[in-house]
Design a protein around this motif. Structure first.
Motif, short mmCIF file in Angstrom:
data_model
loop_
_atom_site.label_atom_id
_atom_site.label_comp_id
_atom_site.label_asym_id
_atom_site.label_seq_id
_atom_site.Cartn_x
_atom_site.Cartn_y
_atom_site.Cartn_z
N ALA A 238 -14.40 -62.71 13.26
CA ALA A 238 -15.84 -62.59 13.03
C ALA A 238 -16.14 -61.39 12.13
CB ALA A 238 -16.56 -62.43 14.37
N LEU A 239 -15.45 -60.25 12.39
CA LEU A 239 -15.64 -59.05 11.55
C LEU A 239 -15.26 -59.34 10.10
CD1 LEU A 239 -14.33 -56.11 13.74
CD2 LEU A 239 -16.61 -56.34 12.76
N LEU A 240 -14.12 -60.04 9.93
CA LEU A 240 -13.67 -60.37 8.57
C LEU A 240 -14.66 -61.28 7.87
CD1 LEU A 240 -9.84 -61.00 8.88
CD2 LEU A 240 -10.95 -59.38 7.39
N CYS A 241 -15.24 -62.25 8.63
CA CYS A 241 -16.25 -63.15 8.07
C CYS A 241 -17.42 -62.34 7.51
CB CYS A 241 -16.80 -64.07 9.15
SG CYS A 241 -15.95 -65.60 9.33
N GLY A 242 -17.92 -61.39 8.34
CA GLY A 242 -19.06 -60.58 7.91
C GLY A 242 -18.73 -59.78 6.66
N MET A 243 -17.54 -59.13 6.67
CA MET A 243 -17.12 -58.32 5.53
C MET A 243 -17.02 -59.18 4.28
SD MET A 243 -14.21 -55.87 7.11
CE MET A 243 -13.07 -56.17 5.79
N ALA A 244 -16.43 -60.38 4.44
CA ALA A 244 -16.21 -61.24 3.27
C ALA A 244 -17.53 -61.73 2.69
CB ALA A 244 -15.32 -62.42 3.65
N VAL A 245 -18.51 -62.04 3.58
CA VAL A 245 -19.80 -62.51 3.07
C VAL A 245 -20.48 -61.40 2.27
CG1 VAL A 245 -22.11 -63.22 3.75
CG2 VAL A 245 -20.14 -64.29 4.79
#
Lengths: 308, 94
Positions: B10-17
């Motif tokens: 989830a953290l990676l998703c946020g960072m990537a967006v």
């Protein structure tokens, strides 16, 4: 769970987040690309930790290997400046802050909601139909028998990508790295037997254990890209090999469609394979798919149509 | 352990967006899309681990997803390179 496992998971997650951050927010392109390749290697370790060895094999060969080679080659062709696209319209700072804040809120919400997400849980159903699929490894069974249509369409997507890349113009020259590396041809010749042996083993293993067409095709393709880097694949550029090259590129998809149509004739359902011949047919489709995937990865790496 | 890796995903998703929309450079956008894809794959595989055993269906989706991701990356990179070369040709002609 033991302390060693906890600390390993903690290090892995920390490394993943840091490398992801560097790949996303590092201004220099080269640095971002190298961090991204290391990120993919750590992802392969995460797949091993999550007991998904099939994905780990494919990720190590495709994510860290082929994607890295594609990115580094593109990097060599782009100008060294910071921007290669059209200059985008700059938003007012308020809007940017608002966007970042809303992204942070949605991330926090995702973290809160993720542990409560319903798990699909088809493990039982797959277990029940396994004897009717002709293979013993669940991932291969789903990939090439139960959900064969997904795999068929995926190969079609990959072929469409090759057609798109090739339609843009002739192969970009010079293909090998700008600086001559004297060790590269010798190294690729030394490694080549391994790049043939490992995929063959993975293909044979695929029917009963982690392995199969995808990891085999990925490893073979990564080896092929190394050969392309060493400029050892001259036949791909020659005129009289072009027809055979195209035939081999579509062989995986063509055999898959033929098997599907055969199933339609024999059982009345597209892509349903009778149990008697299932093992043999799945093996044949796997071999054709692995060769096709490997060749398509090499074809994508050319960044243009060969033989022009 | 699934919850732990799901949080990382989830953290990676946020960072990537955020990275995807912040990037001005096309190569950085392609990298951000790839990181986002990896994060979604991680989320899928963590969801596959249930009490009744590992569900192979998300594993298969991720395997096909990895191959589709490399195809789209190659197509996007080819378009980026060609766009840059056209622009350079135009600037040379001027």
């Amino acid at each position: 769970m033991t302390l060693a496992q906890w600390s390993f998971d903690l290090l892995l997650a920390g490394g993943l987040l840091w490398l992801g951050w560097q790949a996303l927010f590092e201004k220099r392109r080269f640095s971002a690309v190298v961090h991204f390749m290391a990120f993919n290697l750590l992802m392969a370790l995460v797949w091993v930790r999550l007991s998904a060895p099939d994905i780990a094999l494919a990720e190590a060969a495709i994510g860290a290997g082929v994607t890295g080679a594609l990115l580094l080659t593109a990097l060599g062709r782009l100008p060294s400046g910071t921007s290669s696209g059209a200059h985008p319209h700059r938003w007012h700072p308020h809007w940017r802050y608002l966007a970042v804040i809303s992204a942070c809120i949605s991330t926090a919400w995702l973290i809160a909601v993720v542990p409560q997400l319903p798990s699909p849980g088809l493990a039982g159903e797959i277990e029940a139909v396994m004897p009717a699929t002709g293979v013993d490894h669940a991932v291969t069974a789903v990939l090439l028998n139960i959900r064969a249509l997904d795999t068929l369409l995926e190969v079609a997507v990959m072929l469409a990508a090759v057609v798109l890349v090739w339609s843009l113009g002739p192969t970009l020259r010079p293909l090998p790295p700008a600086t001559i590396l004297p060790g590269l041809p010798a190294l690729s010749r030394l490694l080549h037997p391994l790049f043939l042996l490992v995929p063959t083993y993975l293909l044979w293993r695929g029917t009963h254990a982690p392995g199969g067409a995808f990891p085999a095709g990925a490893v073979l393709g990564a080896g092929g890209v190394l050969m392309l880097l060493a400029d050892e694949v001259g036949w791909m550029q020659r005129q009289h090999w072009q027809r055979l090259l195209r035939l081999l590129l579509v062989s995986g998809l063509a055999l898959f469609v033929l098997v599907g149509l055969g199933g339609l004739l024999m059982t009345g359902t597209f892509l349903s394979i009778p149990l008697g011949v299932a093992r043999l047919l799945i093996m044949a489709v796997e071999i054709a798919m692995a060769l096709s995937i490997a060749l398509m990865l090499m074809a994508l790496y050319l960044y243009g149509e060969p033989g022009q | 352990m699934s919850d732990y890796y799901a949080t990382v995903a989830a953290l990676l998703c946020g960072m990537a967006v955020i990275g995807l929309f912040r990037a001005h450079d096309l190569l950085h956008r392609i990298l951000a899309l790839n990181v986002l894809a990896s994060a979604v794959f991680l989320l899928l595989v963590t969801l596959a681990r249930t009490e009744s055993g590992t569900d192979p269906v998300p594993h298969v989706m991720v395997l096909t997803g990895i191959v589709v991701a490399v195809s789209t990356t190659a197509a996007a990179l080819a378009l980026t390179i060609r766009a840059y070369e056209r622009r350079r040709q135009r600037e040379d002609e001027r």
